[in-house]
Design a protein around this motif. Structure first.
Motif, PDB file in Angstrom:
ATOM      1  N   SER A 180    -117.641 -65.381 -22.309  1.00 58.30           N
ATOM      2  CA  SER A 180    -116.647 -64.366 -22.614  1.00 58.30           C
ATOM      3  C   SER A 180    -116.440 -63.463 -21.410  1.00 58.30           C
ATOM      4  O   SER A 180    -117.170 -63.532 -20.432  1.00 58.30           O
ATOM      5  N   ALA A 181    -115.455 -62.589 -21.514  1.00 56.95           N
ATOM      6  CA  ALA A 181    -115.184 -61.667 -20.418  1.00 56.95           C
ATOM      7  C   ALA A 181    -116.351 -60.718 -20.205  1.00 56.95           C
ATOM      8  O   ALA A 181    -116.599 -60.241 -19.111  1.00 56.95           O
ATOM      9  N   LEU A 182    -117.095 -60.451 -21.286  1.00 52.48           N
ATOM     10  CA  LEU A 182    -118.210 -59.523 -21.163  1.00 52.48           C
ATOM     11  C   LEU A 182    -119.485 -60.208 -20.694  1.00 52.48           C
ATOM     12  O   LEU A 182    -120.318 -59.596 -20.048  1.00 52.48           O
ATOM     13  N   TYR A 183    -119.660 -61.464 -21.070  1.00 53.91           N
ATOM     14  CA  TYR A 183    -120.807 -62.180 -20.543  1.00 53.91           C
ATOM     15  C   TYR A 183    -120.422 -63.617 -20.300  1.00 53.91           C
ATOM     16  O   TYR A 183    -120.277 -64.406 -21.246  1.00 53.91           O
ATOM     17  N   GLY A 184    -120.255 -63.963 -19.069  1.00 51.93           N
ATOM     18  CA  GLY A 184    -119.878 -65.330 -18.761  1.00 51.93           C
ATOM     19  C   GLY A 184    -120.146 -65.639 -17.312  1.00 51.93           C
ATOM     20  O   GLY A 184    -120.430 -64.757 -16.519  1.00 51.93           O
TER      21      GLY A 184
ATOM     22  N   SER B 196    -124.961 -56.918 -21.126  1.00 56.53           N
ATOM     23  CA  SER B 196    -123.569 -56.879 -20.668  1.00 56.53           C
ATOM     24  C   SER B 196    -122.807 -55.680 -21.232  1.00 56.53           C
ATOM     25  O   SER B 196    -121.965 -55.116 -20.557  1.00 56.53           O
TER      26      SER B 196
ATOM     27  N   SER C   5    -123.493 -52.829 -18.999  1.00 56.04           N
ATOM     28  CA  SER C   5    -122.750 -52.954 -17.744  1.00 56.04           C
ATOM     29  C   SER C   5    -121.302 -52.549 -17.957  1.00 56.04           C
ATOM     30  O   SER C   5    -120.702 -51.900 -17.121  1.00 56.04           O
ATOM     31  N   TYR C   6    -120.750 -52.961 -19.098  1.00 55.89           N
ATOM     32  CA  TYR C   6    -119.349 -52.644 -19.357  1.00 55.89           C
ATOM     33  C   TYR C   6    -119.123 -51.136 -19.387  1.00 55.89           C
ATOM     34  O   TYR C   6    -118.222 -50.625 -18.745  1.00 55.89           O
ATOM     35  N   VAL C   7    -119.934 -50.413 -20.132  1.00 52.79           N
ATOM     36  CA  VAL C   7    -119.652 -48.991 -20.323  1.00 52.79           C
ATOM     37  C   VAL C   7    -120.138 -48.116 -19.181  1.00 52.79           C
ATOM     38  O   VAL C   7    -119.742 -46.961 -19.087  1.00 52.79           O
TER      39      VAL C   7
ATOM     40  N   LYS D  67    -121.048 -47.989 -12.753  1.00 51.13           N
ATOM     41  CA  LYS D  67    -120.716 -49.365 -12.378  1.00 51.13           C
ATOM     42  C   LYS D  67    -121.914 -50.195 -11.935  1.00 51.13           C
ATOM     43  O   LYS D  67    -121.835 -51.003 -11.009  1.00 51.13           O
ATOM     44  N   TYR D  68    -123.035 -49.966 -12.565  1.00 50.78           N
ATOM     45  CA  TYR D  68    -124.207 -50.812 -12.314  1.00 50.78           C
ATOM     46  C   TYR D  68    -124.022 -52.168 -12.991  1.00 50.78           C
ATOM     47  O   TYR D  68    -123.346 -52.261 -14.011  1.00 50.78           O
ATOM     48  N   ASP D  69    -124.646 -53.191 -12.427  1.00 49.55           N
ATOM     49  CA  ASP D  69    -124.652 -54.499 -13.070  1.00 49.55           C
ATOM     50  C   ASP D  69    -126.052 -54.722 -13.661  1.00 49.55           C
ATOM     51  O   ASP D  69    -126.942 -55.238 -12.999  1.00 49.55           O
TER      52      ASP D  69
ATOM     53  N   LYS E  29    -121.992 -61.260 -14.158  1.00 49.51           N
ATOM     54  CA  LYS E  29    -121.667 -61.872 -15.443  1.00 49.51           C
ATOM     55  C   LYS E  29    -120.681 -61.065 -16.283  1.00 49.51           C
ATOM     56  O   LYS E  29    -120.084 -61.588 -17.201  1.00 49.51           O
ATOM     57  N   THR E  30    -120.590 -59.776 -16.014  1.00 48.70           N
ATOM     58  CA  THR E  30    -119.676 -58.965 -16.812  1.00 48.70           C
ATOM     59  C   THR E  30    -118.392 -58.804 -16.013  1.00 48.70           C
ATOM     60  O   THR E  30    -118.389 -58.165 -14.971  1.00 48.70           O
ATOM     61  N   HIS E  31    -117.322 -59.416 -16.530  1.00 46.69           N
ATOM     62  CA  HIS E  31    -116.128 -59.547 -15.698  1.00 46.69           C
ATOM     63  C   HIS E  31    -115.131 -58.424 -15.873  1.00 46.69           C
ATOM     64  O   HIS E  31    -114.228 -58.255 -15.077  1.00 46.69           O
TER      65      HIS E  31
ATOM     66  N   ARG F 186    -114.625 -54.184 -16.892  1.00 46.08           N
ATOM     67  CA  ARG F 186    -115.388 -52.943 -16.935  1.00 46.08           C
ATOM     68  C   ARG F 186    -114.551 -51.842 -17.552  1.00 46.08           C
ATOM     69  O   ARG F 186    -113.329 -51.827 -17.439  1.00 46.08           O
ATOM     70  N   ASP F 187    -115.261 -50.933 -18.163  1.00 46.85           N
ATOM     71  CA  ASP F 187    -114.684 -49.711 -18.715  1.00 46.85           C
ATOM     72  C   ASP F 187    -113.893 -48.982 -17.633  1.00 46.85           C
ATOM     73  O   ASP F 187    -114.252 -49.020 -16.464  1.00 46.85           O
TER      74      ASP F 187
END
Lengths: 438, 403
Positions: A292-296, A409, A412-414, A418-420, B40-42, B44-45
């Motif tokens: 997915s876009a969040l974990y792929g 993930s 990482s998104y929130v 912007k850390y991975d 892996k996280t493509h 972002r907020d």
């Protein structure tokens, strides 16, 4: 049937979901085996570049897991073996001759050995390292994940109820393997004739479809008990293998995403090439992601294949543009877990995403979004800070063994800085693995 | 603007370049970054640290503009009552450009601006320069946090503060309170408050007492029958009777009192607080925790009572509106980095601020203002609070995991 409501999590409303259950068949010309799917793999090659392979023929044996074989899902030629840093394996690419010549399949009667011979042993993954379990080991608990992990993929329930017979046969095998219990977690009631498995109904936002969230609610991980996970797709494959006494490498894949012209469902082969799966279906400049876009996983040409454990391909726009005075933007179309944009009032139903990081890299500023999107039993801010500094002692206590990289993930998104965290988690768990196995 | 964009793209330095981080922050001011996600996280907020800091900065605007108007109101009122025609220092020539009619709204606002803008400019330039120099030498990213620290520090200053003191305060706050420990995100004290505490203790003659809260008062001297004291200052000496004879509760709530520039209007500050809680930038747990701690502690002291200390009798709703309680509650206590990092911890952190602030205000004879010190004390407590909270989580987990 027990219900579990998971608090927290995050809705990420993307465009491009698969809604209709229309299956297209696709036999790929190229397939790939990616080493990153196998945690701690030390490969011993049984075949080399240019060799002929048959369906089910072992290509790699894992030196750290005596006897475990990674087999070819198609027949043809090994077209290349790609290596990276320190000659570490990246991927094996196989050109499919589409003749489907089979390697001899041994059936001994021992469940583990048979699954290994059929190339299905890697369906299972053992916690805490999310690793293919040792051959001959037996689990105490098996968690079957039937959840829709990402909102874009087709509801797995539709496929499970169509393949009901095979799903039940697969569950019988799991039951034979598991010493204590088999748990099925789904977003909807899963129909099965098997009465011994325990069923759970999971509801909640992303990432409540991840097994880690189910495990801690249902039967938390203990050192003395082995906990394995498996996805619904692999249960069906095991069922088909039992029923037909033959190899089964088929896989249902949802091709989704905002840059995808027409989201579709394919029935293809494990490890299929992403370019073939998405041919003629991409608009704009886009990124192909297995998962997915969040974990792929999205890679270069060497790794642009369906990863072992994903049932989805996502196509995301890769066009990035710079906005002038971005910090003043009202953001009526911008998604965020916080409410700083106008979109928190206008509430669009879906959002368009691209692959922009959307900000500069900064030190962690813990404004509390981590706690809000957390569905696991951890104190997220302290956990993530420990990841960032690689404090392995603290991480063990804070619960790294309860989690796997994909669980990171959402953080990482929130993260506004912007850390991975997925990458950090991988580094840390790799180091712990090395510490404990050297 | 295409030309500016291509200018930045063309001149992008290598990361090894000394001025890479300086370039980055300037570029980020004009354009959003075009960096693509890796790993892996493509996706972002859309929120980033820059945006968070802008939200806080915007949230200070109501208090800032009211502060300027209010400063003008009291400054002109004082000049009027004393019969002075000049403020007695360099501000005067600028003020005369518009006028000194004490009943004219524009004149009041202009008067406040003439006092506030130089303070803010000085603090801003000094603070950002400290941050930029330090970050460039230490080779880490320049954080927009300094942006917020500077505005908060400016607003916490008294109107008549000498500019060099303001500059030294923010320099101390940014360098010692933050940069020595690695910059924003790694500071254990609130940088703005560290700087404020520094000038409070370093220059007590200029920054405490009754003379500094009305602009111009210190230069012209006091006049008979006029007190420039803050409501809190009065309360410390004369208790409830003293406050009641000078101000109504409504005046203190809406901000018609002398005081530090940004702290006067509880109403506007709470409005800004509501905005920050809505955007999820400020933690509501900290805010309500602090309120709860303050209400409980002050009510308890009301019950105990005291014959010699008039502060014992101040009820909680006066504690809320006088002094810098509201300002600290909304802008300072909620600073996420130096606060506790667990949800439960945030409650405890807030409650401890509320309790300590009342203790300092009431029981401590030396400082009438307790909010600054209470938050700094709680900053020091925060790691211990978090440690205790996670110990519960970890010990439960390890027990289960090892069984």
């Amino acid at each position: 049937m027990k219900e579990i409501k998971l608090k927290g999590g995050l809705n990420v409303p993307l465009f491009g979901s698969v809604e209709k259950f229309i299956v297209e068949d696709l036999e790929p010309k190229f397939i790939g085996i990616l080493s990153e799917d196998y945690f701690g793999l030390k490969p011993k090659f049984l075949l080399s570049e240019g060799d002929q392979v048959r369906v089910g023929q072992p290509i790699i044996e894992d030196k750290t897991n005596q006897g475990f074989k990674i087999v070819s899902p198609v027949s043809g030629v090994i077209s290349s073996v790609n290596r990276g840093e320190k000659r570490g394996l990246i991927s094996v690419e196989i050109e499919n001759d589409k003749k489907n010549t089979l390697f001899e399949l041994n059936i001994s009667g021992d469940v583990g050995e048979d699954l290994n011979n059929a190339g299905l042993w890697d369906s299972f993954r053992e916690r805490p390292f999310d690793r293919v379990p040792n051959i001959n080991s037996k689990p105490n608990y098996i968690f079957v994940n039937c959840c829709r992990k990402d909102p874009l993929e087709l509801n797995p329930n539709l496929i499970i109820s169509k393949e009901n017979h095979f799903f039940d046969l697969g569950l019988d095998v799991l039951e034979e393997l598991a010493e204590n219990a088999v748990f099925i977690c789904g977003n909807e009631e899963i129909e099965t004739a098997n009465e011994n498995v325990e069923k759970f109904l999971i509801s909640g936002k992303y990432p409540s479809g991840n097994s880690s969230a189910h495990i801690y609610k249902i039967c938390p991980i203990r050192k003395s008990k082995k906990t394995w996970t498996i996805s619904w797709q692999d249960v069906i494959r095991i069922g088909k293998y039992i029923s037909n006494k033959s190899y089964c490498f088929e896989k249902y894949v949802s091709v989704t995403g905002s840059a995808c012209i027409e989201p579709k469902l394919f029935k293809t082969i494990s490890g299929a090439s992403l370019t073939e799966l998405t041919a003629g279906n991409t608009s704009k400049e886009s990124r192909l992601v297995s998962g997915s876009a969040l974990y792929g996983t999205s890679g270069d040409s060497y790794t642009s294949y369906l990863t072992r454990y994903s049932d989805q391909v996502t196509i995301i726009s890769d066009e990035r543009k710079a906005n002038l005075f971005n910090w003043l933007k009202l953001g009526e179309k911008d998604h965020s877990a916080t409410n700083v944009f106008l979109s928190s009032i206008t509430k669009p139903e879906k959002f368009d995403f691209d692959t922009n990081v959307n900000g500069g890299y900064r030190a962690i500023v813990p404004i509390g979004v981590f706690d809000e999107v957390n569905v696991f039993d951890i104190d997220p801010t302290l956990f993530l800070k420990s990841l960032a500094i690689g404090d392995l002692v603290a991480l063990r206590e804070l619960g790294i063994f309860d989690l796997i990289p994909e669980d990171m993930s959402v953080f990482s998104y929130v993260c506004p800085s912007k850390y991975d965290y997925v990458a950090l988690f991988k580094d840390c768990i790799d180091d712990i693995w090395k510490e404990e196995n050297s | 603007m295409k030309f500016l964009e291509s200018f930045f793209d063309r001149n992008r330095p290598q990361k090894s370049n000394t001025f890479f981080y300086l370039y980055e922050v300037v570029q980020n001011f004009f354009f959003s970054s075009k960096v693509a996600t890796t790993g892996k996280t493509h996706i972002r907020d859309r929120v980033d640290v820059q945006r968070i800091m802008v939200v806080v900065w915007l949230a200070t605007f109501p208090a800032m503009f009211w502060g300027m108007y209010n400063m003008g109101y009291f400054g002109l009122d004082y000049l009027d009552k004393g019969g002075f025609s000049t403020t007695g220092d360099w501000h005067n020539s600028l003020i005369q450009l518009v006028g000194t009619d004490s009943s004219n709204h524009l004149h009041r606002f202009w008067f406040g601006m003439v006092y506030f803008v130089p303070i803010y400019l000085t603090v801003f330039i000094t603070g950002i320069a400290c941050e930029a120099i330090f970050s460039t030498i230490r080779r880490h990213e320049i954080n927009e946090g300094a942006f917020v620290s500077t505005v908060l520090f400016s607003l916490s200053c008294p109107p008549d503060i000498p500019l060099w003191q303001a500059a030294s305060g923010i320099a101390f706050g940014i360098v010692v309170g933050k940069e020595l420990f690695g910059g924003t995100g790694k500071n254990f004290l609130n940088p703005a408050l560290t700087g404020r505490a520094f000038i409070y203790f370093a220059y007590p003659t200029e920054l405490s007492g009754d003379m500094v809260w009305v602009a111009g008062l210190a230069d012209n001297g006091s006049i008979d029958g006029y007190s420039g004291a803050t409501a809190l200052g009065i309360a410390a000496l004369e208790g409830m009777n003293g406050i009641n004879s000078n101000f109504s509760w409504g005046q203190t709530f809406f901000g018609q009192i002398p005081g530090s520039i940004g702290e006067t209007s509880t109403f506007l500050i709470l409005l800004a607080g509501a905005y920050m809680v809505y955007t999820k930038i400020a933690s509501w747990r900290i805010i309500f925790g602090t309120l709860a701690g303050m209400v409980v502690m002050s009510s308890a002291l009301n019950l105990i009572g005291s014959d010699t200390n008039p502060m014992f009798a101040i009820p909680w709703y006066w504690h809320l509106t006088i002094g810098s309680f509201a300002f600290g509650l909304v802008y300072m206590a909620t600073e996420p980095v130096s606060a506790a990092n667990t949800n439960m911890g945030r409650w405890i952190y807030g409650i401890s601020i509320g309790v300590i602030v009342v203790l300092i205000r009431v029981i401590n004879p030396a400082f009438p203002e307790g909010m600054m010190l209470a938050i700094l004390f709680a900053n020091l407590l925060a790691p211990a609070i978090d440690f205790t909270i996670t110990s519960l989580n970890t010990s439960r987990r390890m027990e289960r995991y090892n069984s």
